[in-house]
Design a protein around this motif. Structure first.
Motif, PDB file in Angstrom:
ATOM      1  N   ALA A  92       0.844  -1.197   0.000  1.00  0.00           N
ATOM      2  CA  ALA A  92       0.000   0.000   0.000  1.00  0.00           C
ATOM      3  C   ALA A  92       0.876   1.244   0.000  1.00  0.00           C
ATOM      4  N   GLU A  93       0.220   2.394  -0.177  1.00  0.00           N
ATOM      5  CA  GLU A  93       0.938   3.667  -0.145  1.00  0.00           C
ATOM      6  C   GLU A  93       1.266   4.054   1.294  1.00  0.00           C
ATOM      7  N   ALA A  94       2.407   4.679   1.440  1.00  0.00           N
ATOM      8  CA  ALA A  94       2.823   5.165   2.751  1.00  0.00           C
ATOM      9  C   ALA A  94       2.126   6.478   3.087  1.00  0.00           C
ATOM     10  N   ILE A  95       1.833   6.655   4.370  1.00  0.00           N
ATOM     11  CA  ILE A  95       1.484   7.968   4.909  1.00  0.00           C
ATOM     12  C   ILE A  95       2.456   8.224   6.054  1.00  0.00           C
ATOM     13  N   VAL A  96       3.259   9.260   5.930  1.00  0.00           N
ATOM     14  CA  VAL A  96       4.284   9.556   6.927  1.00  0.00           C
ATOM     15  C   VAL A  96       3.714  10.491   7.981  1.00  0.00           C
ATOM     16  N   PHE A  97       3.881  10.112   9.242  1.00  0.00           N
ATOM     17  CA  PHE A  97       3.411  10.913  10.374  1.00  0.00           C
ATOM     18  C   PHE A  97       4.596  11.277  11.262  1.00  0.00           C
ATOM     19  N   ASP A 133      -6.630   1.902   2.179  1.00  0.00           N
ATOM     20  CA  ASP A 133      -5.457   1.081   2.461  1.00  0.00           C
ATOM     21  C   ASP A 133      -4.242   2.003   2.593  1.00  0.00           C
ATOM     22  N   PHE A 134      -3.422   1.769   3.601  1.00  0.00           N
ATOM     23  CA  PHE A 134      -2.193   2.563   3.745  1.00  0.00           C
ATOM     24  C   PHE A 134      -1.264   1.899   4.760  1.00  0.00           C
ATOM     25  N   ILE A 135      -0.007   2.291   4.701  1.00  0.00           N
ATOM     26  CA  ILE A 135       0.980   1.878   5.698  1.00  0.00           C
ATOM     27  C   ILE A 135       1.476   3.136   6.405  1.00  0.00           C
ATOM     28  N   ALA A 136       1.207   3.227   7.694  1.00  0.00           N
ATOM     29  CA  ALA A 136       1.648   4.370   8.489  1.00  0.00           C
ATOM     30  C   ALA A 136       3.145   4.250   8.752  1.00  0.00           C
ATOM     31  N   ARG A 188     -12.762  -2.261   9.507  1.00  0.00           N
ATOM     32  CA  ARG A 188     -13.610  -1.677   8.463  1.00  0.00           C
ATOM     33  C   ARG A 188     -13.291  -2.247   7.077  1.00  0.00           C
ATOM     34  N   GLY A 189     -12.282  -3.108   7.026  1.00  0.00           N
ATOM     35  CA  GLY A 189     -11.951  -3.773   5.769  1.00  0.00           C
ATOM     36  C   GLY A 189     -10.762  -3.209   5.034  1.00  0.00           C
ATOM     37  N   PHE A 190     -10.108  -2.218   5.615  1.00  0.00           N
ATOM     38  CA  PHE A 190      -8.939  -1.625   4.960  1.00  0.00           C
ATOM     39  C   PHE A 190      -7.677  -2.402   5.334  1.00  0.00           C
ATOM     40  N   LYS A 191      -6.739  -2.453   4.398  1.00  0.00           N
ATOM     41  CA  LYS A 191      -5.447  -3.049   4.687  1.00  0.00           C
ATOM     42  C   LYS A 191      -4.546  -1.960   5.256  1.00  0.00           C
ATOM     43  N   VAL A 192      -4.141  -2.143   6.514  1.00  0.00           N
ATOM     44  CA  VAL A 192      -3.309  -1.137   7.168  1.00  0.00           C
ATOM     45  C   VAL A 192      -2.095  -1.825   7.793  1.00  0.00           C
ATOM     46  N   LYS A 206      13.794   8.593   4.440  1.00  0.00           N
ATOM     47  CA  LYS A 206      13.620   9.076   3.064  1.00  0.00           C
ATOM     48  C   LYS A 206      12.206   8.835   2.535  1.00  0.00           C
ATOM     49  N   ILE A 207      11.466   7.958   3.196  1.00  0.00           N
ATOM     50  CA  ILE A 207      10.122   7.624   2.712  1.00  0.00           C
ATOM     51  C   ILE A 207       9.215   8.854   2.784  1.00  0.00           C
ATOM     52  N   GLN A 208       8.411   9.036   1.737  1.00  0.00           N
ATOM     53  CA  GLN A 208       7.461  10.144   1.684  1.00  0.00           C
ATOM     54  C   GLN A 208       6.049   9.597   1.486  1.00  0.00           C
ATOM     55  N   THR A 209       5.080  10.363   1.901  1.00  0.00           N
ATOM     56  CA  THR A 209       3.688   9.987   1.696  1.00  0.00           C
ATOM     57  C   THR A 209       3.436   9.739   0.204  1.00  0.00           C
ATOM     58  N   GLY A 210       2.825   8.604  -0.093  1.00  0.00           N
ATOM     59  CA  GLY A 210       2.543   8.219  -1.468  1.00  0.00           C
ATOM     60  C   GLY A 210       3.465   7.148  -2.013  1.00  0.00           C
ATOM     61  N   ASP A 211       4.611   6.926  -1.369  1.00  0.00           N
ATOM     62  CA  ASP A 211       5.520   5.861  -1.808  1.00  0.00           C
ATOM     63  C   ASP A 211       4.858   4.501  -1.583  1.00  0.00           C
ATOM     64  N   ARG A 212       5.103   3.579  -2.516  1.00  0.00           N
ATOM     65  CA  ARG A 212       4.558   2.227  -2.383  1.00  0.00           C
ATOM     66  C   ARG A 212       5.473   1.391  -1.485  1.00  0.00           C
TER      67      ARG A 212
END
Length: 600
Positions: A448-453, A471-474, A502-506, A539-545
C-alpha cells in the motif's frame, strides 16, 4: 538428552562468536569469587556503618562474619500495581533470612517507570533508558561489597532486564529473582479492547473509558496481559533464575508466602555452600540465553526482548543478534495464545498448565537445552514441577503432561503456528522485528501507499477527520533510540485496529517500539538503521509504495527513486521537558536496536 541440531548449531555459533568476551567475563567473575566472603575485606568502621541499622542479632552475625548476608535490590514503588506488592517484602525477607541462618539487607532501590502511565506522554521517551539507569543503580547498591548473595525484586518492563544486567556484574554471587505475582483477573481482555475502540470511535466518553481501564487494572499485582512484564517473568523462570511455577502465583496468597520463604532458603544455603557453579555467571551462559530466546518465540512474547536479551547477553560476555532470533524462529512453534495474542490472560495461562507444561513440552521435543545450571542445581527437569501446599507446607509435584485448555496452550506436536510468533524482517528499508502471533493470515502480506506521520496524535487527528478510510501503511520515522529514546507507540493500536475491522489493509513501519501492542496489525518495528542515522525510513514520503510481507520476511519500498533521495534531518539537540534534557548524552551514546539500544 540431545537438543535439536538447528538449536545446537545456533548455540555453537554464539559460543564461537562470544569466545573472547565470554572468557574475559568469566575470568573477572572467578577472580571476584576467589576473594572469599565479601565482608572479610571490610574494616571494622565499614562494617559498623553497614550494620548500624540492624537488630542486635543481625549486627552480631555481620560483625563476626559467620552467616551469609543477602543484598536485596528492590524496585518497589506504590504507583506500579505490580511493584506495590513489594511494599512489605524487605521486612518479610529479613524474617525468613533470620529463620534460615542468614541476614538480609536492602542494598539499594532502583527506579521503576510504568509504561502504562507514560504511554503517549513525554516520559515515555525516557523509559527505555531507564533500563540502563536501573542497571547502574543495581551495581551501586551491590558495590558496598557486603553481600554473599542477592535477591532482585522487580517485575515490569525495563526493570527486570536492568536488574539482571546490573546483577551480572556481581555474577560471582548466587542471585535469584523474587516475583510478586499477577493481579486477579478483572474484566475480559476482549471487553477491554472493545471499550478502547469504542472510545477511539467516539461512541463512549472519557468517563466510561476510565471505568473500563480501572476495571481491568484494578488491584496490586502485575497487569494480566502478556506484555513485557509477564514476558520478563517467563524469561526468569525458563532461565532458571526464579523458582519453578512461581511466576504467576497471585499476591497475598499462602502459596506466594511459602514461595517467598523458599527462595530465601535456597539463596541462603547456596551462599553458605560457595559453589561457583551456582553463581549467576554460570547460570546465565550461552545455552541459557538460547533457552530464553526459545521461550520468547514459543510464547509470542514481548518484542522488547529482541532488544533486552541482546543487552543482557552482552553483560555476560555473550554476543547475540537478530540473525539468531530469526534462525530459531523458523523451528520454534507458537504454543500459547495469551492476550493480546488471544482472549486469555496470564491467570488462565497458569491454570491451563503454565510454565511447567511449556517447559515440559519443549524439553520433550528437544527444543530446549537441558544441560544448564539453575538456582536449584543442574538441569531444567525441576522446572516441569509445580508448587503445591500440603499440610501447610510447600511441596513440589509433577506438572501436567497434557494441556488443560488447548485454546490457551498446546503441545509442540499441535501448535497454534508451526513457526514462532516473532518474525525478523529485512529489505531495502532495513531490518526490523514483527510480532505475528496475533496477526491473521490475510493480513500478513500488505502492499500500500505510505502515509508519513511525525507523532501519534497526527494519525489520530487524521482518523477523526475521516482522512484514513483507505489502504495505507503508516510510517513513523524519528522514533528510534538515538533520536528520542525509542518510545512505545501504543496510542496507535485502537485506531489502526478500527480501520482494519472496516476492511482496509493497514500496516505500520517505525524505528520506535510497540511491545505486544501492535496486536492484529502487521507492524515492522525497531527498524535499523534508524532515521537519526540516515536510514531509508527517513527518506520515505507519503505516497511511496511499500511492501510488508511477514510470510517471506520482506520489508521494502517498491519505488526505486526513494533510495537516491537525501536523508531527512531532524534536530533533537534542544529537547526538554520532564528532565529529558538530562538524557542528551545517552541519546548520543546509545547503540542501535539490534545492538541492544544500550548506552553502557
Amino acid at each position: 538428552m540431545m537438543v535439536n541440531n538447528k538449536i545446537k548449531n545456533v548455540t555453537d555459533r554464539i559460543i564461537l562468536r562470544s569466545r573472547k568476551t565470554r572468557q574475559l567475563y568469566l575470568d573477572q567473575m572467578k577472580s571476584q569469587f576467589d576473594n572469599g566472603f565479601s565482608r572479610s575485606h571490610l574494616s571494622c568502621g565499614n562494617i559498623a556503618h553497614a550494620s548500624a541499622g540492624c537488630g542486635l542479632k543481625d549486627k552480631n552475625h555481620l560483625g563476626k562474619n559467620i552467616v551469609p548476608n543477602l543484598g536485596i535490590i528492590t524496585a518497589y514503588n506504590d504507583m506500579l500495581s505490580a511493584h506495590k506488592t513489594y511494599e512489605s517484602y524487605p521486612k518479610i525477607l529479613r524474617k525468613y533470612a533470620l529463620k534460615h541462618k542468614s541476614v538480609a539487607q536492602v542494598a539499594g532501590s532502583v527506579p521503576a517507570m510504568c509504561d502504562g502511565v507514560t504511554q503517549g506522554q513525554i516520559g515515555m521517551e525516557m523509559s527505555l533508558f531507564s533500563r540502563d539507569v536501573i542497571a547502574l543503580s543495581t551495581v551501586l547498591g551491590l558495590s558496598h561489597n557486603m553481600f554473599d548473595g542477592a535477591l532482585c525484586l522487580g517485575i515490569c518492563d525495563k526493570i527486570v532486564p536492568g536488574l539482571l544486567i546490573g546483577a551480572l556484574k556481581f555474577g560471582n554471587l548466587p542471585v535469584a529473582f523474587v516475583p510478586g505475582g499477577p493481579m486477579h483477573t478483572g474484566i475480559s481482555n476482549e471487553e477491554k479492547s472493545k471499550i478502547r475502540q469504542d472510545y477511539a470511535e467516539g461512541k463512549i466518553d472519557r468517563k466510561a473509558l476510565l471505568k473500563g481501564e480501572s476495571d481491568s487494572y484494578h488491584s496490586p499485582g502485575t497487569c494480566t496481559f502478556y506484555g513485557t512484564a509477564n514476558s520478563n517473568q517467563m524469561l526468569m523462570e525458563i532461565m532458571g533464575l526464579q523458582l519453578p511455577g512461581s511466576s504467576f502465583v497471585n499476591p497475598d496468597t499462602e502459596l506466594r508466602e511459602l514461595l517467598n520463604e523458599e527462595i530465601v532458603k535456597v539463596i541462603s544455603q547456596t551462599s553458605k555452600n560457595k559453589s561457583f557453579d551456582k553463581t549467576l555467571c554460570n547460570i546465565v551462559n550461552e545455552k541459557t540465553i538460547v533457552n530464553a530466546i526459545i521461550g520468547l518465540l514459543a510464547t509470542g512474547g514481548s518484542t522488547n526482548h529482541t532488544i533486552h536479551l541482546i543487552a543482557i547477553a552482552k553483560a555476560a560476555g555473550i554476543i547475540i543478534n537478530w540473525d539468531d532470533f530469526s534462525e530459531l524462529s523458523e523451528i520454534i512453534p507458537l504454543l500459547t495464545r495469551v492476550y493480546p495474542n488471544g482472549a486469555a490472560d496470564v491467570n488462565h495461562f497458569h491454570a491451563s498448565g503454565g510454565m511447567s507444561f511449556l517447559i515440559y513440552t519443549l524439553l520433550e521435543n528437544h527444543l530446549l537445552h537441558n544441560d544448564v545450571n539453575t538456582i536449584l542445581g543442574f538441569g531444567l527437569e525441576k522446572y516441569t514441577q509445580e508448587p503445591k501446599i500440603k499440610d501447610n507446607k510447600l511441596i513440589w509435584e509433577e506438572g501436567p503432561k497434557e494441556s488443560l485448555n488447548e485454546s490457551i496452550i498446546r503441545k509442540v506436536s499441535d501448535p497454534f503456528q508451526l513457526k514462532s510468533g516473532i518474525r525478523m524482517m529485512s529489505g531495502n528499508i532495513g531490518r526490523a522485528i514483527m510480532k505475528t502471533s496475533a496477526v491473521s493470515s490475510e493480513h500478513m502480506n500488505i502492499e500500500a501507499e505510505a502515509i508519513v506521520f511525525e507523532e501519534q496524535n497526527d494519525l489520530i487527528k487524521a482518523f477523526k477527520n475521516d482522512e484514513l478510510n483507505k489502504d495505507f501503511i503508516a510510517v513513523f520515522p524519528f522514533q528510534g533510540p538515538k533520536y528520542n529514546g525509542m518510545p512505545e507507540l501504543h496510542k496507535l493500536t485502537p485506531t489502526l485496529t478500527i480501520l482494519q475491522k472496516r476492511g482496509f489493509k493497514v500496516g505500520l513501519i517505525t524505528d520506535g517500539r510497540m511491545s505486544g501492542a501492535s496486536g492484529k496489525i502487521p507492524a515492522a518495528i525497531h527498524v535499523v538503521p534508524e532515521a537519526k542515522d540516515g536510514g531509508l525510513i527517513s527518506k520515505i514520503q507519503t505516497g511511496d509504495r511499500i511492501l510488508i510481507n511477514a510470510i517471506t520476511g520482506e520489508l521494502r519500498t517498491l519505488d526505486t527513486d526513494v533510495i537516491n533521495r537525501t536523508s531527512r534531518k531532524k534536530d533533537n539537540n534542544r529537547v526538554f521537558g520532564l528532565g529529558k534534557e538530562l538524557f542528551f548524552n545517552m541519546r548520543k551514546q546509545v547503540s542501535s536496536s539490534e545492538e541492544g539500544a544500550s548506552f553502557l
